[in-house]
Every structure is written in C-alpha cells, then in structure tokens.
Design an enzyme around this catalytic site. Structure first.
Site, PDB file in Angstrom:
ATOM      1  CB  SER A  34      -0.999  -0.081   1.158  1.00  0.00           C
ATOM      2  OG  SER A  34      -1.508   1.243   1.508  1.00  0.00           O
TER       3      SER A  34
ATOM      4  CE1 TYR B 181      -3.498  -1.608   5.659  1.00  0.00           C
ATOM      5  CE2 TYR B 181      -3.412   0.501   4.927  1.00  0.00           C
ATOM      6  CZ  TYR B 181      -3.519  -0.877   4.530  1.00  0.00           C
ATOM      7  OH  TYR B 181      -3.732  -1.168   3.426  1.00  0.00           O
TER       8      TYR B 181
END
Length: 261
Positions: free
Chosen positions: A146, A159
C-alpha cells in the site's frame, strides 16, 4: 520502441497462488491471471467465496482450484505448500486495515491482528512456497502492499506500521535472493474502492466507510489494481518491476485528495 507483449507462462510456471482471493483485489487478480493462461490457486478463509470464484473462472474457460486457508496459521500454510513441487507466481494479497484511531488511543489487539495478517501471513506463505517458486526456474513473488507502506497519515499508524514492515520484507527479500530465478515485485496501491476494505476497517459502519471516498469521482477499482499486477507478472522474465505505486488521478498523496463536495 514497442512495449514488450505479455508473455505466456511456461509449463513449469503456470500455477499462480493468490492469497485473500475471496473478494476485492485478490478475486480480480485471480480472474485476470486465469485469463492470461495461469492455473490459479485461490486461497482465503471464506471457503464458499473462493469455491464460487473457482466455478466462475472455470465457466469462463480458465483453470482454478479453491483452498480454504488462514495464512496466519503456519502449520496450515506448511501443509498447503506440500501440494506443490513447482509454482510460477505467488500473489501475497491478503491483509487489511482495522480502525483509524490515533497512536494515543489505538487498540493493541487491532495493531497485532494487522501485523499478523499483513506481515506474518505474507512471511508464512512466502517462506513456505519459495522452494517451489525457485524450482520452477522462473518464479515471481508479488507483494500487494500500500502507499501506507511508503508514507504515513494521521489515524493510520497501526496499518501504516504493518504496511511499512511488509514493504521492507519485499525489499529485503529481493536483496537476499538476487541471482536466483525468482523476481520480487511490490505493488503499492493508493485509494482503492472495494466492497469490503473500508467497511472492515470501520467495523461495518457504512457511514464512516463512505466518507473515505466522499467526493472522489473515480477511486481505483480492484480491477485497476489487478490489471497492474497482471501486467508486472507477464513482463519478460528478465524484467523486474521492483516497486509500482498506483493511485487514482484525484489522489496526489496519502493526505492530498481532490474531492468534489
């Protein structure tokens, strides 16, 4: 100069394992790799979902096998790996985000779960299948990370920390296995709108999930990312796409998004 055409997988390299294939990017990638000539092995915890996808791929003329698997269960992953002497592609897609609390009040259990899924799960499957990838003579490991693994944003530390670790895992593996017949590719998507990502992150709160994409005309779709993954995998064997960042045009960074509100 003309761009290199997609290369058909060699016999020894035509098996592609996709983790997290029950929905979103994983499911879309499985469909596209099957269309490109790979026999895809679909893994995920939701057996009904991956079995339905395998049937869909078969009905479209592709080859697919479903295998229920929790990638955080190392014993189960090792047992799964015994089925393969050679595989061509591993797509480490399984992962996800939980919560958006600041560091001061973040839930350690959520942080732990994100690390287990995004990092340890990727490690488990990569370690277990690396011998089969190497034995193929033309293996490819793809890590779907990501843009959170490249820069941070408020409310995302848990995250972001997990994705930074996953990014470093891919980068280090590439250094460690250089000279072997295995490529290591990292795909780092930005804002992708799927049916489940934001909804899972916010514990099923549809209002909070919708705000993530509010006013953004065209976030990326799962198919956009799957198309990118398939393109990198089907490059000629000597071509390694180390890191590819893909965002929607409306997103300049993790914290700069154009919204038409």
């Amino acid at each position: 100069m003309t761009a290199a055409a997609p290369t058909a997988p060699a016999t020894a390299s035509r098996i592609a394992v996709v983790t997290g294939a029950s929905s979103g990017i994983g499911a879309a990638t499985a469909r596209q790799l099957a269309a490109a000539g790979y026999r895809v092995v679909l893994t995920g915890r939701r057996k009904d979902r991956i079995e339905a996808l395998a049937e869909e791929i078969a009905a479209a003329g592709g080859q697919a096998t479903a295998y229920a698997l929790d990638i955080t269960d190392r014993a189960a992953v090792d047992e799964f790996a015994t089925a393969f002497k050679k595989i061509g592609v591993l797509i480490n897609n399984a992962g996800g985000a939980l919560g958006a609390d600041p560091v001061a009040s973040g839930d350690p259990d959520q942080w732990r779960q994100m690390y287990e899924t995004n990092v340890i799960g990727t490690l488990n499957v990569t370690q277990a299948l690396l011998p089969a990838l190497t034995a193929s003579g033309d293996g490819t490991v793809v890590v779907v990370s990501s843009t959170a693994g490249l820069s941070t944003y408020e409310g995302g530390a848990g995250y972001v920390a997990a994705k930074h670790a996953e990014h470093v895992l891919a980068e280090t593996l590439r250094l460690e296995i250089v000279g072997t017949p295995v490529r290591v590719i990292e795909i780092a998507p930005g804002m992708v709108r799927t049916d489940e990502f934001a909804l899972t992150r916010f514990g099923g709160d549809t209002e909070k999930a919708a705000k993530v994409y509010a006013g953004v005309a065209e976030p990326l779709t799962a198919e956009d990312v799957a198309d990118t993954i398939t393109w990198t995998v089907t490059r000629p064997s000597h071509v390694n796409i180390d890191l590819l960042v893909v965002r929607p045009r409306a997103q300049a960074s993790n914290t700069k998004v154009h919204r038409e509100l």
